[in-house]
Write a protein that holds these residues in place. Structure first.
Motif, short mmCIF file in Angstrom:
data_model
loop_
_atom_site.label_atom_id
_atom_site.label_comp_id
_atom_site.label_asym_id
_atom_site.label_seq_id
_atom_site.Cartn_x
_atom_site.Cartn_y
_atom_site.Cartn_z
N VAL A 116 0.81 -1.21 0.00
CA VAL A 116 0.00 0.00 0.00
C VAL A 116 0.85 1.27 0.00
CG1 VAL A 116 -1.81 1.27 1.19
CG2 VAL A 116 -1.86 -1.22 1.16
N LEU A 129 -9.18 6.69 -0.17
CA LEU A 129 -9.63 5.40 0.36
C LEU A 129 -8.47 4.68 1.04
CD1 LEU A 129 -11.83 3.23 0.56
CD2 LEU A 129 -11.00 2.34 -1.62
N LEU A 130 -7.35 4.56 0.33
CA LEU A 130 -6.20 3.87 0.90
C LEU A 130 -5.73 4.55 2.18
CD1 LEU A 130 -3.99 2.90 -2.16
CD2 LEU A 130 -5.49 1.45 -0.79
N THR A 142 -7.51 6.38 4.32
CA THR A 142 -8.44 6.10 5.42
C THR A 142 -8.20 4.70 5.98
OG1 THR A 142 -10.09 7.42 4.25
CG2 THR A 142 -10.86 6.09 6.09
N VAL A 143 -8.12 3.73 5.06
CA VAL A 143 -7.96 2.35 5.52
C VAL A 143 -6.64 2.15 6.24
CG1 VAL A 143 -7.74 -0.04 4.77
CG2 VAL A 143 -9.49 1.42 3.75
N TRP A 198 -6.85 3.64 9.64
CA TRP A 198 -7.68 2.83 10.51
C TRP A 198 -6.93 1.58 10.97
CZ3 TRP A 198 -11.74 -1.28 9.52
CH2 TRP A 198 -12.56 -1.43 10.64
N GLU A 225 -4.75 2.41 13.76
CA GLU A 225 -5.50 2.60 15.00
C GLU A 225 -5.87 1.26 15.62
OE1 GLU A 225 -7.91 6.06 15.61
OE2 GLU A 225 -5.74 6.32 15.73
N LEU A 226 -6.31 0.34 14.77
CA LEU A 226 -6.71 -0.97 15.27
C LEU A 226 -5.53 -1.66 15.94
CD1 LEU A 226 -9.03 -2.49 12.53
CD2 LEU A 226 -9.66 -1.47 14.72
N SER A 275 -3.16 -0.34 17.39
CA SER A 275 -2.78 0.28 18.65
C SER A 275 -3.72 -0.12 19.78
CB SER A 275 -2.75 1.80 18.51
OG SER A 275 -4.06 2.30 18.48
N MET A 276 -4.86 -0.74 19.43
CA MET A 276 -5.78 -1.19 20.47
C MET A 276 -5.24 -2.45 21.14
SD MET A 276 -9.43 -0.70 18.57
CE MET A 276 -10.35 -1.65 19.77
N ASN A 303 -9.55 -5.55 23.54
CA ASN A 303 -10.54 -4.64 22.96
C ASN A 303 -10.85 -5.01 21.53
OD1 ASN A 303 -11.29 -2.87 24.94
ND2 ASN A 303 -9.49 -1.54 24.65
N LEU A 304 -9.79 -5.33 20.80
CA LEU A 304 -9.94 -5.67 19.40
C LEU A 304 -10.82 -6.90 19.27
CD1 LEU A 304 -9.23 -4.71 16.72
CD2 LEU A 304 -7.00 -5.78 16.89
N LEU A 343 -14.38 -6.04 19.80
CA LEU A 343 -14.87 -5.35 18.62
C LEU A 343 -15.20 -6.36 17.51
CD1 LEU A 343 -15.39 -2.82 17.02
CD2 LEU A 343 -12.96 -2.67 16.51
N MET A 344 -14.30 -7.31 17.31
CA MET A 344 -14.53 -8.28 16.24
C MET A 344 -15.72 -9.17 16.54
SD MET A 344 -10.93 -9.21 14.51
CE MET A 344 -10.04 -10.08 15.76
N TRP A 399 -0.21 -5.48 -6.49
CA TRP A 399 -1.42 -6.10 -6.00
C TRP A 399 -1.51 -7.54 -6.51
CZ3 TRP A 399 -4.53 -4.24 -2.23
CH2 TRP A 399 -4.09 -3.01 -1.70
N ILE A 417 -14.87 2.97 -7.00
CA ILE A 417 -13.59 2.71 -6.36
C ILE A 417 -13.78 1.90 -5.08
CG2 ILE A 417 -11.61 3.81 -5.23
CD1 ILE A 417 -11.53 4.22 -8.19
N THR A 441 -11.86 -15.94 12.96
CA THR A 441 -12.42 -14.72 13.54
C THR A 441 -12.28 -13.55 12.57
OG1 THR A 441 -11.67 -15.49 15.70
CG2 THR A 441 -12.36 -13.21 15.55
N TRP A 444 -15.21 -11.51 10.69
CA TRP A 444 -15.35 -10.08 10.91
C TRP A 444 -15.34 -9.31 9.59
CZ3 TRP A 444 -11.51 -5.84 12.14
CH2 TRP A 444 -12.16 -4.74 12.70
N MET A 452 -14.70 3.82 10.82
CA MET A 452 -13.28 4.04 10.55
C MET A 452 -12.82 5.39 11.09
SD MET A 452 -12.26 2.08 7.09
CE MET A 452 -13.13 2.94 5.83
N LYS A 453 -13.69 6.38 10.97
CA LYS A 453 -13.32 7.71 11.45
C LYS A 453 -13.16 7.69 12.97
CE LYS A 453 -12.85 9.84 7.65
NZ LYS A 453 -13.95 9.96 6.69
N GLY A 467 -11.99 5.33 14.66
CA GLY A 467 -10.67 4.78 14.93
C GLY A 467 -10.61 4.08 16.27
N SER A 468 -9.51 4.30 16.98
CA SER A 468 -9.36 3.58 18.24
C SER A 468 -10.31 4.15 19.29
CB SER A 468 -7.92 3.65 18.72
OG SER A 468 -7.52 4.99 18.80
N SER A 523 -12.96 2.05 21.30
CA SER A 523 -12.93 1.34 22.59
C SER A 523 -13.74 2.08 23.65
CB SER A 523 -11.50 1.11 23.08
OG SER A 523 -10.58 1.85 22.36
N ILE A 539 -17.31 1.26 23.17
CA ILE A 539 -17.62 -0.08 23.64
C ILE A 539 -17.72 -0.15 25.16
CG2 ILE A 539 -16.73 -2.43 23.83
CD1 ILE A 539 -15.71 -2.15 20.99
#
Lengths: 170, 170
Positions: free
Chosen positions: A94, A127-128, A130-131, A134, A137-138, A140-141, A145-146, A149-150, B10, B78, B130, B134, B150-151, B153-154, B157, B160
């Motif tokens: 990416v 898009l890339l 944002t992903v 994110w 961020e995930l 770092s959880m 917690n993750l 969430l899942m 890719w 996209i 899992t 998810w 996504m916005k 982010g972490s 938690s 939750i």
DNA sequence: CTGAAGTTTCAGTAATTTCTGAAAGTTTAA
DNA sequence: TTAAACTTTCAGAAATTACTGAAACTTCAG
């Protein structure tokens, strides 16, 4: 033994995958020679494979007392292995795409066609970004917690709309 | 033009990536011949590339009136492109691994070493399951909800743990 | 039908990637 | 130091993957 086969589907090549599989299913660390014999590949190939796995931060080296050999074993838990593969692939797949897109977006479009092309690239870029953000961020959880969430799965939207309601009331 | 380069990173090969890039930055659909000329590759190669892209559900065929040629353009937005690449890669990379692991877990471990090996495989299996599950749930969410998520982010938690408190009170 | 305009297939070739093994490099015990 | 025991490197060979182009196939207007 055919367990090594699956390795070829992930980011690295067949033998590197086999090597990693071998290390994972063996409780104790293995020497380069043992790996080379178990998989029937040359000693040199093992050396290159280990280097590759190290670049993915997937193996660690151990030394046994009274023995000059190096012994290799997987670095970290299964969970860590997953996040590392994920992260490294992001870096390799990416990130270069993102920076290429960024460069392109700096150029002034010279005509109508380029305006459209840039519009598309812009969308992909956003898009890339944002992903990627994110994903960071995930990571770092805390795993706990993750996991929550899942397990929530798409039920998460309910929780979010609940939050919105609370905020709007307050 | 160097935009096509990034395609090679890719899931598909260089030319297939270039072809897809070309289709994305062109507003109007292109014929096989146009693609072959633009990228300097053989007509046969284009045909194979299109087939590949179709197997990823990434291109669609159009016909122009008074013209027997087939014209190709990207299938979907996209956003859809991203979810498709993601989904197809999962199918190709994760699913076979999962079923291989499942098969292996059915065998009775014959000795101590196999007990350990199975323990490891079990962990990998559960993790992949899992995550796969998810990913499916996320794809079933509306893009809007997903975007909110996504916005967040972490920060998720916090939401939750908020939910947990509410439930414990009630 | 026929044949023109297109698409697909696939055997052979080209390009790329991976692997080997021998030589060079490193480390350490004596 | 030296040399044994190991690791790394890398040129060339082997294996794999991708590409070409000609032949086979398909479709359709006349």
């Amino acid at each position: 033994m055919h367990c090594g086969e699956m390795g070829s589907r992930w980011g690295f090549n067949r033998t590197v995958g086999q090597m990693y599989g071998l290390l994972i299913i063996h409780e104790d660390a293995l020497s380069a020679m043992q790996i080379s014999e178990a998989l029937n590949i040359s000693r040199g190939n093992v050396s290159m494979g280990i280097k590759e796995l190290q670049s993915w931060r997937l193996v660690q080296v151990q030394h046994k007392p009274k023995d000059r050999k190096e012994y290799y074993s997987p670095a970290g838990s299964i969970w860590e292995m997953a996040t590392r593969v994920f992260e490294e692939r992001r870096k390799r797949e990416v990130d270069p795409t993102l920076s290429l897109l960024r460069d392109n977006l700096l150029d002034e479009p010279a005509n109508q066609k380029e305006v459209f092309a840039q519009k598309q690239m812009h969308e992909i870029h956003d898009l890339l970004e944002t992903v990627t953000h994110w994903a960071g961020e995930l990571q770092s959880m805390s795993p706990d917690n993750l996991n929550t969430l899942m397990k929530l799965g798409s039920g998460i939207s309910k929780v979010i709309s609940l939050k919105d309601k609370l905020i709007n009331k307050g």
